[in-house]
Design an enzyme around this catalytic site. Structure first.
Site, PDB file in Angstrom:
ATOM      1  N   HIS A 306       4.990  12.277 -12.574  1.00 21.18           N
ATOM      2  CA  HIS A 306       5.019  13.572 -13.924  1.00 21.18           C
ATOM      3  C   HIS A 306       4.689  15.005 -13.451  1.00 21.18           C
ATOM      4  CE1 HIS A 306       4.682  16.078 -17.656  1.00 21.18           C
ATOM      5  NE2 HIS A 306       5.432  15.313 -18.176  1.00 21.18           N
ATOM      6  N   ASP A 363       8.113   8.017 -20.675  1.00 18.95           N
ATOM      7  CA  ASP A 363       9.141   6.746 -20.492  1.00 18.95           C
ATOM      8  C   ASP A 363       8.956   5.450 -20.667  1.00 18.95           C
ATOM      9  OD1 ASP A 363      10.530   8.928 -21.471  1.00 18.95           O
ATOM     10  OD2 ASP A 363      10.823   9.684 -19.659  1.00 18.95           O
TER      11      ASP A 363
HETATM   12  N1  CMC Z   1       8.744   7.547  -7.778  1.00 18.88           N
HETATM   13  C1  CMC Z   1       8.769   7.467  -5.961  1.00 18.88           C
HETATM   14  N2  CMC Z   1       8.422   8.669  -6.030  1.00 18.88           N
HETATM   15  C2  CMC Z   1       7.799   9.562  -6.663  1.00 18.88           C
HETATM   16  C3  CMC Z   1       7.904   9.587  -7.924  1.00 18.88           C
HETATM   17  C4  CMC Z   1       8.478   8.633  -8.441  1.00 18.88           C
HETATM   18  N3  CMC Z   1       9.078   8.219  -9.962  1.00 18.88           N
HETATM   19  N4  CMC Z   1       7.742  10.561  -8.293  1.00 18.88           N
HETATM   20  C5  CMC Z   1       7.546  11.300  -6.949  1.00 18.88           C
HETATM   21  N5  CMC Z   1       7.326  11.032  -6.255  1.00 18.88           N
HETATM   22  C6  CMC Z   1       7.566  11.286  -4.859  1.00 18.88           C
HETATM   23  C7  CMC Z   1       8.239  12.354  -4.289  1.00 18.88           C
HETATM   24  O1  CMC Z   1       9.107  11.724  -3.369  1.00 18.88           O
HETATM   25  C8  CMC Z   1       7.186  13.150  -3.261  1.00 18.88           C
HETATM   26  O2  CMC Z   1       7.397  12.703  -2.540  1.00 18.88           O
HETATM   27  P1  CMC Z   1       7.139  12.948  -1.057  1.00 18.88           P
HETATM   28  O3  CMC Z   1       4.886  14.386  -1.372  1.00 18.88           O
HETATM   29  O4  CMC Z   1       6.142  12.174  -0.204  1.00 18.88           O
HETATM   30  O5  CMC Z   1       7.857  14.167  -0.666  1.00 18.88           O
HETATM   31  C9  CMC Z   1       5.417  13.312  -4.862  1.00 18.88           C
HETATM   32  O6  CMC Z   1       5.999  11.965  -5.106  1.00 18.88           O
HETATM   33  C10 CMC Z   1       6.168  14.395  -4.823  1.00 18.88           C
HETATM   34  O7  CMC Z   1       7.131  14.474  -6.917  1.00 18.88           O
HETATM   35  P2  CMC Z   1       7.907  15.278  -6.290  1.00 18.88           P
HETATM   36  O8  CMC Z   1       9.203  15.235  -6.646  1.00 18.88           O
HETATM   37  O9  CMC Z   1       7.650  16.989  -5.886  1.00 18.88           O
HETATM   38  O10 CMC Z   1       6.659  15.605  -7.932  1.00 18.88           O
HETATM   39  P3  CMC Z   1       7.595  17.097  -9.469  1.00 18.88           P
HETATM   40  O11 CMC Z   1       6.506  16.878 -10.205  1.00 18.88           O
HETATM   41  O12 CMC Z   1       8.312  17.755  -8.678  1.00 18.88           O
HETATM   42  O13 CMC Z   1       7.680  15.953 -10.296  1.00 18.88           O
HETATM   43  C11 CMC Z   1       9.007  14.333 -11.779  1.00 18.88           C
HETATM   44  C12 CMC Z   1       8.186  15.554 -11.333  1.00 18.88           C
HETATM   45  C13 CMC Z   1       8.849  13.856 -13.098  1.00 18.88           C
HETATM   46  C14 CMC Z   1      10.097  14.339 -11.663  1.00 18.88           C
HETATM   47  C15 CMC Z   1       9.231  13.044 -10.485  1.00 18.88           C
HETATM   48  O14 CMC Z   1       7.514  12.039 -11.065  1.00 18.88           O
HETATM   49  C16 CMC Z   1      10.057  11.968 -10.919  1.00 18.88           C
HETATM   50  O15 CMC Z   1      11.398  12.217 -10.361  1.00 18.88           O
HETATM   51  N6  CMC Z   1      10.184  10.523 -11.992  1.00 18.88           N
HETATM   52  C17 CMC Z   1      10.395   9.623 -12.235  1.00 18.88           C
HETATM   53  C18 CMC Z   1      11.887  10.698 -13.184  1.00 18.88           C
HETATM   54  C19 CMC Z   1      10.503  10.237 -14.618  1.00 18.88           C
HETATM   55  O16 CMC Z   1      10.269   9.236 -14.851  1.00 18.88           O
HETATM   56  N7  CMC Z   1      11.079  11.207 -15.461  1.00 18.88           N
HETATM   57  C20 CMC Z   1      10.409  11.441 -16.659  1.00 18.88           C
HETATM   58  C21 CMC Z   1       8.981  12.802 -17.168  1.00 18.88           C
HETATM   59  S1  CMC Z   1       7.712  12.208 -17.941  1.00 18.88           S
HETATM   60  C22 CMC Z   1       9.518  12.426 -19.520  1.00 18.88           C
HETATM   61  C23 CMC Z   1       8.960  14.729 -19.528  1.00 18.88           C
HETATM   62  O17 CMC Z   1       8.395  15.177 -19.335  1.00 18.88           O
HETATM   63  O18 CMC Z   1      10.653  14.468 -19.364  1.00 18.88           O
END
Ligand code: CMC
Length: 429
Positions: A306, A363
């Site tokens: 998140h 989720d």
């Molecule tokens: N699985 C594997 N790796 C992950 C995941 C995941 N679910 N989420 C983040 N990472 C890794 C990402 O690859 C990155 O690694 P590195 O630093 O080595 O490049 C690191 O963790 C930071 O990730 P980020 O994409 O920069 O984080 P963010 O804050 O931009 O994204 C997020 C947050 C929710 C989009 C992301 O965690 C994700 O894609 N999660 C899966 C989708 C999901 O469950 N979304 C629902 C969010 S809660 C409901 C809502 O409020 O919408």
């Protein structure tokens, strides 16, 4: 806390006011930065940018805290209902018995759609995604709301808010029935919000759906837990549209589109699809976790991580407990739950997830409850949208009530070509 922060640029110091929120969050107010220093801040993805001040929802992502108008989500989940929580979010405090009855009454009076809306429904192919239908129909229904297009009027706001909240539920259920080629089931004024939705989804013209109180309660809880989440992608979209003084329905339609994506509200659908695929492949989750950590593919452990929570999402904890409860009540044994639990167990011990502070989010388990209730996967994000409606309405109201709100208009750092000249088509290489 200092009252100003000093930014030094090209040897010149600029004093910037420091703003402290009611929970001690600190922000540096850069409103005058461009005017005084000729520079802007750059914050790709807005992770460090406060786009507004808001009194609606508080999140402490490090500690895993979520409060609506100061009240912990755990207390609301235990004691409140979705409609009562909606009043809290929209009007700022818990309603009295009379206020709650009035609001519920308004919801009931506005649950029907204009009959001409059925022609709009008919235009969609059976394969249309219900989020596309929801967004389009909310927008279309704005044309049927007297007074809506005259602009924001605080005196008519209660009615517009109730209309939106109530009709969204009817639109969603009609969209589902349409996707199956089934006749629309009209709302029943004697049913409360969540029961009425289940009735419109699952009753037949010849037989009423058997409303089990545990199922109604589980759905109501899912709505309540999704009701607001401060400045996420869809709520920021709603506020962005509201800042141009668009009407409430147009803002909500835009919110639905923003919510649809798999990184946001669409994640609940993506979680179940992920679990189904793991199940189909006969994996217990171990192989998938390895793939989710491998940067050479774009797989992610959906329902994990998140932007704000760097701890267990408090909503996920509540939903997980509810998930165990509802499966037991309905005597369902779902192999996807076993896989989800295994994934969680592995991930919470794995250094990749620990070091990045990736925990289950709202989720991760909500889809398993919705599956148990009989809600099809492509309706999951619609359920999220119905739940998020009070949050969007509250944020819309906050934008409209704030006399100083200016149109949201971020800047950019341009990285394209510098001045170049038009070349006639025949001379281009
Ligand atoms: N699985 C594997 N790796 C992950 C995941 C995941 N679910 N989420 C983040 N990472 C890794 C990402 O690859 C990155 O690694 P590195 O630093 O080595 O490049 C690191 O963790 C930071 O990730 P980020 O994409 O920069 O984080 P963010 O804050 O931009 O994204 C997020 C947050 C929710 C989009 C992301 O965690 C994700 O894609 N999660 C899966 C989708 C999901 O469950 N979304 C629902 C969010 S809660 C409901 C809502 O409020 O919408």
């Amino acid at each position: 806390m200092a009252k100003t922060a000093i930014l030094e640029l090209d040897g010149k110091k600029h004093a910037l006011p420091v703003v402290v929120g009611s929970e001690g969050e600190v922000g540096v107010d850069i409103t005058s930065l461009r005017r005084d220093a000729g520079a802007i801040t750059l914050d790709d993805g807005y992770a460090n940018t406060g786009s507004c001040s808001s009194a609606i929802t508080f999140i402490d992502g490090e500690k895993g805290i979520l409060r609506y108008r100061g009240i912990p989500i755990e207390e609301l989940a235990e004691n409140s209902t979705f409609v009562e929580t909606a009043c809290l979010l929209i009007y700022g405090k818990l309603p009295t018995r009379k206020q709650l009855a009035n609001f519920s009454d308004l919801l009931t009076k506005n649950e029907m759609l204009h009959e001409d809306m059925k022609y709009h429904f008919e235009g969609f192919p059976p394969s249309a995604h219900p989020m596309a239908i929801l967004s389009s129909m909310i927008n279309a229904s704005s044309c049927f709301q007297p007074g809506l297009l005259e602009g924001y009027n605080p005196e008519k706001f209660d009615l517009q808010a109730a209309r939106l909240m109530s009709k969204v539920r009817t639109i969603a259920a009609f969209a589902y029935r349409k996707s199956l080629g089934l006749p629309a089931i009209y709302p029943k004024p004697t049913y409360k919000y969540s029961a009425n939705f289940l009735h419109m989804m699952f009753s037949e013209p010849y037989q009423d759906y058997d409303l089990k109180p545990e199922v109604v309660k589980a759905l109501d809880l899912i709505f309540l837990l999704h009701a607001d989440h401060e400045q996420n992608c869809s709520t920021s979209t709603v506020r962005m549209i509201a800042s141009s003084r668009s009407n409430l329905f147009a803002c909500a339609a835009g919110g639905v589109c923003a919510l649809w994506g798999p990184l946001h509200g669409g994640a609940n659908q993506a979680v179940i699809e992920m679990l189904e695929s793991i199940h189909r492949e006969g994996d217990d989750g171990t192989r998938f976790i390895a793939q989710a950590k491998d940067k050479s593919n774009n797989k992610r452990l959906m329902g994990f991580g998140h932007r704000v929570y760097k701890n267990y999402d408090p909503r996920a904890r509540i939903i997980k407990a509810q998930c165990d409860k509802i499966l037991k009540v309905m005597k369902i044994s779902d192999p996807l739950l076993d896989i989800a639990q295994k994934l969680e167990e592995i991930a919470l011990k794995d250094d990749y997830f620990i070091s990045r502070k990736l925990y289950p989010n709202v989720d991760f388990y909500s889809g398993i409850i919705m599956r148990a209730i009989g809600i099809p996967v492509d309706m999951f994000t619609v359920i999220f949208a119905i739940g998020r409606m009070p949050g969007w309405i509250a944020n819309y109201k906050e934008v409209m009530d704030e006399a100083t709100t200016r149109i949201y208009r971020p800047r950019q750092i341009y990285t394209g070509p510098t001045l170049t000249h038009y070349v006639p088509i025949g001379e281009r290489k």
